[in-house]
Scaffold this active site. Structure first.
Site, PDB file in Angstrom:
ATOM      1  N   ASN A 160       0.815  -1.218   0.000  1.00  0.00           N
ATOM      2  CA  ASN A 160       0.000   0.000   0.000  1.00  0.00           C
ATOM      3  C   ASN A 160       0.841   1.258   0.000  1.00  0.00           C
ATOM      4  O   ASN A 160       0.923   1.956  -1.015  1.00  0.00           O
ATOM      5  CB  ASN A 160      -0.997  -0.006   1.166  1.00  0.00           C
ATOM      6  CG  ASN A 160      -0.344  -0.305   2.497  1.00  0.00           C
ATOM      7  OD1 ASN A 160       0.728  -0.872   2.574  1.00  0.00           O
ATOM      8  ND2 ASN A 160      -1.004   0.077   3.575  1.00  0.00           N
ATOM      9  N   ASP A 253       2.934  -7.171   4.603  1.00  0.00           N
ATOM     10  CA  ASP A 253       3.093  -6.132   5.610  1.00  0.00           C
ATOM     11  C   ASP A 253       1.815  -5.324   5.764  1.00  0.00           C
ATOM     12  O   ASP A 253       1.132  -5.014   4.783  1.00  0.00           O
ATOM     13  CB  ASP A 253       4.243  -5.206   5.185  1.00  0.00           C
ATOM     14  CG  ASP A 253       4.480  -4.072   6.163  1.00  0.00           C
ATOM     15  OD1 ASP A 253       4.903  -4.347   7.293  1.00  0.00           O
ATOM     16  OD2 ASP A 253       4.233  -2.896   5.788  1.00  0.00           O
ATOM     17  N   GLU A 277       0.743  -9.828   8.424  1.00  0.00           N
ATOM     18  CA  GLU A 277       0.949  -9.046   9.630  1.00  0.00           C
ATOM     19  C   GLU A 277      -0.329  -8.252   9.897  1.00  0.00           C
ATOM     20  O   GLU A 277      -0.520  -7.167   9.370  1.00  0.00           O
ATOM     21  CB  GLU A 277       2.127  -8.085   9.488  1.00  0.00           C
ATOM     22  CG  GLU A 277       2.386  -7.301  10.774  1.00  0.00           C
ATOM     23  CD  GLU A 277       2.966  -5.907  10.547  1.00  0.00           C
ATOM     24  OE1 GLU A 277       3.669  -5.407  11.433  1.00  0.00           O
ATOM     25  OE2 GLU A 277       2.686  -5.298   9.487  1.00  0.00           O
TER      26      GLU A 277
END
Length: 483
Positions: A160, A253, A277
């Site tokens: 992102n 992530d 995560e």
């Protein structure tokens, strides 16, 4: 309080009674009769021990092969390349490495500020050709070494928040934003060029994912262009990393920054091992994510309960509570530390050094897929004990879980074993005194020992499997039968 829990995957039931007692007073190692049950005198533990190499249960262990701000800069791939064979011998079957692509901070970047997804240390940009970790060639050598040692390499993927582009006028924010990524502005590879239309908001979407990082450069995953470059097309980041670089899987992530369908589509397109995560201590939230995406998650529920039980509340009964490994043992990646939790020792998101090995004893004997943190393994005060626990994880740690006893200071858990595998009994002692606990093992008339060598106390079980086991103060032991 005496408690007995039997856990079969997701099922927890109260069952048969047993006798269990211990003393809060220090144990005299010369006392053959602590508590209520007569014991055999202490004997050396090693002679007659099982050869744990004969009990391979197929579990495996992941090594987090970095820490925050690793040194030396530009040499990390070669540094860990030299450790691969030793990790393989210790039972590691996967290594998780940091984001390999060039970040805005160039040679200082830990990779979590991705600029050019296709620059793995081969383009001169952001002031450096190699990444903080090294060159593209050195990364390839590392992956080849891992594969030669039957270890998979897991890529850390940041999908992102982008960083390091050029400044351009953004009509959707009515100001200049750092959203221009091309050959001259943070994307020297020329692959996956981006501008303000590819970030939120844009002409097709006003979606706000609530990201805490670089909100002006949060990729719009709903766009076909972004999807093609990230995972759909043959030329995508995912296919390049897997098919050309040689990565075997993914650590996603900060998945709070994009929707679960993104991960599912990525996995449907390229496959491989994957773990997310999702930084949330609520096991229900973590389990919902497993169900939505089909991938594993880091078991923050277990991490925080270990922190509470060993550090914050000094109460081992917390370890009876809901954790992800109970319902999803194959999807729960357990851990005691990572690069974020250890970044600032003054924060409350870490398990103290004095309790770290007890936490490892827990995750390396319970179901789940355990992760070892690089700095913990490299700690010479921990390494030999960790290696033994890793060996136990890959051998005796199998079968159903049964909590034989728990109170504030003591936690006794049994793995039932499977077939010819005898299983184990974990005893964590959070008090300052050596303790002994009378339990029923299921091993009748068997000499047993602590396979972690924290104690040499080695008794024989009775006709009904009853025995007293020992754990030193502020420590643990892991018992199983001898030959």
């Amino acid at each position: 309080m005496k408690k007995r829990l039997l856990i079969f995957g997701a099922m927890i039931s109260m069952g048969l009674g047993f006798n269990a007692c211990s003393s809060d007073d220090p144990v005299d190692p010369n006392d053959d009769n602590p508590g209520q049950t007569p014991e055999v005198p202490e004997t050396p533990a090693a002679p007659g021990a099982l050869n744990l190499a004969d009990y391979n249960n197929g579990s495996g262990i992941m090594m987090q092969a970095f820490y925050w701000d690793v040194e030396p800069r530009h040499q990390w791939w070669t540094t860990i390349d030299e450790k691969i064979a030793g990790w393989a011998d210790a039972g590691v079957n996967r290594i998780w490495i940091p984001p390999a692509s060039k970040g805005q901070s160039g040679g200082y970047s830990m990779g979590y500020d991705p600029s050019d997804y296709f620059d793995l240390g081969e383009y001169m940009q952001h002031g450096t050709l190699p990444t903080r970790f090294g060159t593209r060639e050195e990364l390839g050598d590392l992956i080849n070494t891992a594969h030669a040692n039957n270890i998979e390499v897991i890529a850390d993927i940041v999908l992102n928040h982008n960083s390091g582009g050029g400044l351009e006028w953004n009509p959707y924010r009515e100001k200049d934003t750092w959203t221009l990524f091309d050959e001259e502005h943070g994307n020297a590879s020329g692959k996956f060029n981006r501008n303000y239309e590819n970030f939120y908001p844009n002409s097709t979407s006003q979606y706000d994912d609530g990201s805490l990082f670089y909100e002006e450069t949060n990729l719009d995953h709903n766009q076909e262009y972004v999807q093609n470059w990230l995972w759909k097309a043959d030329y995508s980041v995912a296919n390049y990393y897997k098919n050309e670089v040689g990565f075997d899987g993914w650590r996603f992530d900060y998945v709070l920054g994009f929707e679960p369908w993104v991960v599912k589509e990525w996995m449907d397109a390229v496959g491989g091992y994957a773990v997310a995560e999702l930084w949330d201590g609520n096991p229900n939230v973590l389990e919902d994510y497993i169900e939505e995406t089909g991938i594993a998650v880091f078991d923050f529920a277990t991490f925080y309960k270990l922190d509470e039980a060993l550090d914050r509340n000094d109460d081992l009964t917390i370890l009876e509570r809901h954790m992800v490994w109970q319902n999803y043992p194959e999807k729960a990646v357990t851990f005691t530390a990572n690069h974020d939790t250890e970044k600032d020792p003054n924060e409350h998101n870490n398990i103290s050094v004095e309790n770290k090995m007890k936490a490892y004893a827990f995750i390396l004997t319970h179901p789940g897929y355990p992760t070892i943190f690089y700095l913990d393994y490299e700690n010479q005060n921990f390494q030999e004990d960790l290696k033994q626990l890793m060996l136990i994880n890959n051998s005796l740690a199998t079968g159903d879980v049964e909590i034989l006893y728990v109170d504030n200071d003591e936690y006794v858990m049994k793995r039932s074993g499977d077939g010819t595998n005898p299983g184990l009994i974990l005893y964590i002692n959070n008090s300052s005194n050596t303790k002994r606990r009378n339990i029923t093992t299921g091993w009748n008339n068997k000499k047993i020992m602590d396979y972690t060598y924290q104690t040499s106390y080695s008794p024989v079980t009775g006709d009904n499997g009853g025995v007293s086991i020992e754990a030193p103060g502020n420590s643990y032991s892991v018992y199983s039968i001898m030959e």
